[in-house]
Design an enzyme around this catalytic site. Structure first.
Site, PDB file in Angstrom:
ATOM      1  N   GLY A   1     -37.579   0.346   2.261  1.00  0.00           N
ATOM      2  CA  GLY A   1     -36.589   0.136   1.411  1.00  0.00           C
ATOM      3  C   GLY A   1     -36.819   0.053   0.020  1.00  0.00           C
ATOM      4  O   GLY A   1     -36.796   0.852  -0.715  1.00  0.00           O
ATOM      5  N   THR A   2     -37.242  -1.185  -0.193  1.00  0.00           N
ATOM      6  CA  THR A   2     -37.923  -1.505  -1.321  1.00  0.00           C
ATOM      7  C   THR A   2     -37.740  -1.686  -2.840  1.00  0.00           C
ATOM      8  O   THR A   2     -36.663  -1.153  -3.095  1.00  0.00           O
ATOM      9  CB  THR A   2     -39.301  -0.409  -1.434  1.00  0.00           C
ATOM     10  OG1 THR A   2     -39.909  -0.711  -0.106  1.00  0.00           O
ATOM     11  CG2 THR A   2     -40.305  -0.836  -2.461  1.00  0.00           C
ATOM     12  N   THR A   3     -38.253  -2.719  -3.250  1.00  0.00           N
ATOM     13  CA  THR A   3     -38.349  -2.511  -4.786  1.00  0.00           C
ATOM     14  C   THR A   3     -40.005  -2.961  -5.202  1.00  0.00           C
ATOM     15  O   THR A   3     -40.607  -3.824  -4.779  1.00  0.00           O
ATOM     16  CB  THR A   3     -37.360  -3.875  -5.197  1.00  0.00           C
ATOM     17  OG1 THR A   3     -36.469  -3.972  -4.768  1.00  0.00           O
ATOM     18  CG2 THR A   3     -37.520  -4.248  -6.794  1.00  0.00           C
TER      19      THR A   3
END
Lengths: 233, 249
Positions: A12-14
């Protein structure tokens, strides 16, 4: 709602990469999700390619892992032939060639960051279609949507190493607060002429932002303040 | 000077009892009998010059080039069999462009020299191929500065700050050794190269020759190019004057 445990693992991530005066700071959250289930809450999304080049991975976990394995292999051979460390530009170019030539099969966004003796610290962004773009800073992943305005205001050229690291940690933390697909801990990797430093910021060490609640072990601790006696059968 | 390799010199895949491969040595003779080619590394770049022997008065000046651009930042001067040289240059150009396509950066001169040397060496390994009958002087300017390499028909490559191959190489090397290259700019280097080529040209044995020169330096924006016409004329004039001075003594 049923959990789809056979959904592909997605980061999903940042992810963030920032240049400062003397090197780069790469930062990322640590959530890997399979649909709505968090498959890994402490993943390391910042992967090493060579002694002086690391990448931040987002999108499909499998795709980004395989591509980093290939690029690590090619860079290793290149380093042996060259007789000196590869440049960041070469590493980024290999990532983008694989990304572009296999665009139909891959779904990943990569930020390449590192230091070499010719150009110093550099950040290259290789998003979904296989574009390559050299930038003073780059953001990626689902959580990055919440950071565009933040960076417009907070970014400045020529920061010190500590300023850059604080900026990265703050940004990832803000994105984690708003993006459901980002969470966990914040990991950073700093690369400069002296080498590589890795840092870890646990979830509870991050500041609380607007409307975020203090963590509690259980709501019962708050509720039971009015009736101290345990309930009888 | 040369020993007869009777029986051991028929194939490039045969060693002689004293460990020599005669076919490669014979290929090197083709280089030794060609017009002189020299290259020097000055403090801000490389200058290469060729004594292009003219076989016919009807040849157009400037044709039959012996110095070729391999990439924006590098060039090759060829001595020996010209057709063999063309093949090597084509290979070098293709190595350079494919490197840039994969790695995103112009090929480092050291890598280019290694690739070309590998290719030349390849042709000394099989009986159904013959060795290249040409020697190469490769000059280029990359992020590690200006570099000069030679590649022999055996496939050996060496890095030099001054190199000479062909007929007049012994005399040329002696002249180059006298120069203080680390203090010289390419502008000055051009004059010196011209003087050396004119100096080693043998008026008695060979008739006419044309001087061909190229450079890659800070002044040419680190691009390999023919030496500009006005500088070339200046160099030729200085070389002729130096010759006359020598004759006058």
């Amino acid at each position: 709602m049923d959990l789809d445990l056979s959904a592909p693992h997605s980061l999903g991530t940042t992810i963030i990469g920032v240049t400062y005066d003397g090197g780069v700071v790469l930062g990322a959250d640590s959530r890997t999700s399979t649909g709505m289930y968090v498959a890994n809450r402490a993943s390391d999304k910042i992967t090493q390619l060579t002694d002086n080049v690391y990448i931040c991975r987002s999108g499909s976990a499998a795709d980004s892992q395989v591509i980093s394995d290939y690029v690590r292999y090619f860079l290793h051979q290149h380093t042996i032939q060259l007789g000196q460390p590869s440049t960041v530009k070469v590493a980024a170019n290999l990532v983008r060639l694989l990304s572009y030539q296999n665009k139909n099969m891959l779904q990943m966004g990569i930020i390449v960051g590192g230091w070499d003796k010719y150009e110093g610290g550099q950040i290259y962004s290789v998003p979904l279609g296989g574009t390559i773009l050299k930038q003073p800073f780059a953001i990626g992943g689902s959580g990055s949507s919440y950071l565009y305005g933040f960076f417009d205001q907070a970014w400045k050229e020529g920061m010190s190493k500590d300023e850059a690291e604080k900026l990265v940690v703050k940004a990832v933390s803000l994105a984690i607060a708003r993006d459901g697909a980002s969470g966990g801990v914040v990991r950073t990797v700093t690369i400069n002429a002296d080498g590589v430093t890795k840092n870890f910021y646990s979830g509870d060490s991050l500041p609380l932002w607007h409307e975020e609640l203090e963590p509690h072990n259980s709501l019962l601790d708050i509720l039971s303040s009015s009736s101290p006696e345990p309930m009888s059968t | 000077m040369s020993s007869i390799g009777t029986g051991y010199d028929l194939s490039v895949t045969t060693f002689s009892p004293d460990g020599r491969v005669f076919q490669i040595e014979y290929a090197a003779k083709a280089v030794d009998n060609s017009g002189t080619v020299i290259g020097i590394k000055c403090k801000d770049g490389i200058v290469m010059g060729v004594e292009k022997l003219i076989s016919s008065k009807m040849m157009l000046a400037g044709s039959n080039r012996r110095i070729h651009a391999v990439h924006r930042h590098s060039g090759m001067a060829v001595a020996g069999l010209a057709a063999d040289g063309r093949q090597i240059v084509a290979r070098a150009k293709s190595e350079a462009t494919s490197y840039e396509r994969v790695y995103g950066d112009p090929i480092p001169v050291k890598e280019l020299a290694d690739h070309v040397a590998s290719y030349v060496h390849l042709c000394t390994l099989y009986w159904w191929l013959r060795p290249f009958g040409c020697g190469i002087i490769l000059g280029g300017y990359d992020r590690d500065g200006p570099q000069l390499y030679t590649i022999e028909p055996s496939g050996i490559s060496y890095r030099y700050f001054g190199a000479a191959i062909g007929k007049g190489r012994q005399a040329a090397k002696t002249e180059i050794e006298k120069l203080k290259l680390s203090e010289m700019t390419c502008r000055e280097g051009i004059i010196e190269v011209a003087k050396i080529i004119y100096g080693v040209h043998d008026e008695a044995k060979d008739k006419a020759f044309e001087l061909e020169m190229s450079w890659v330096c800070d002044e040419s924006n680190r691009q390999h190019q023919k030496v500009p016409d006005d500088l070339l004329e200046e160099a030729k004039a200085a070389a002729k004057a130096a010759l006359e001075e020598m004759d006058a003594d």
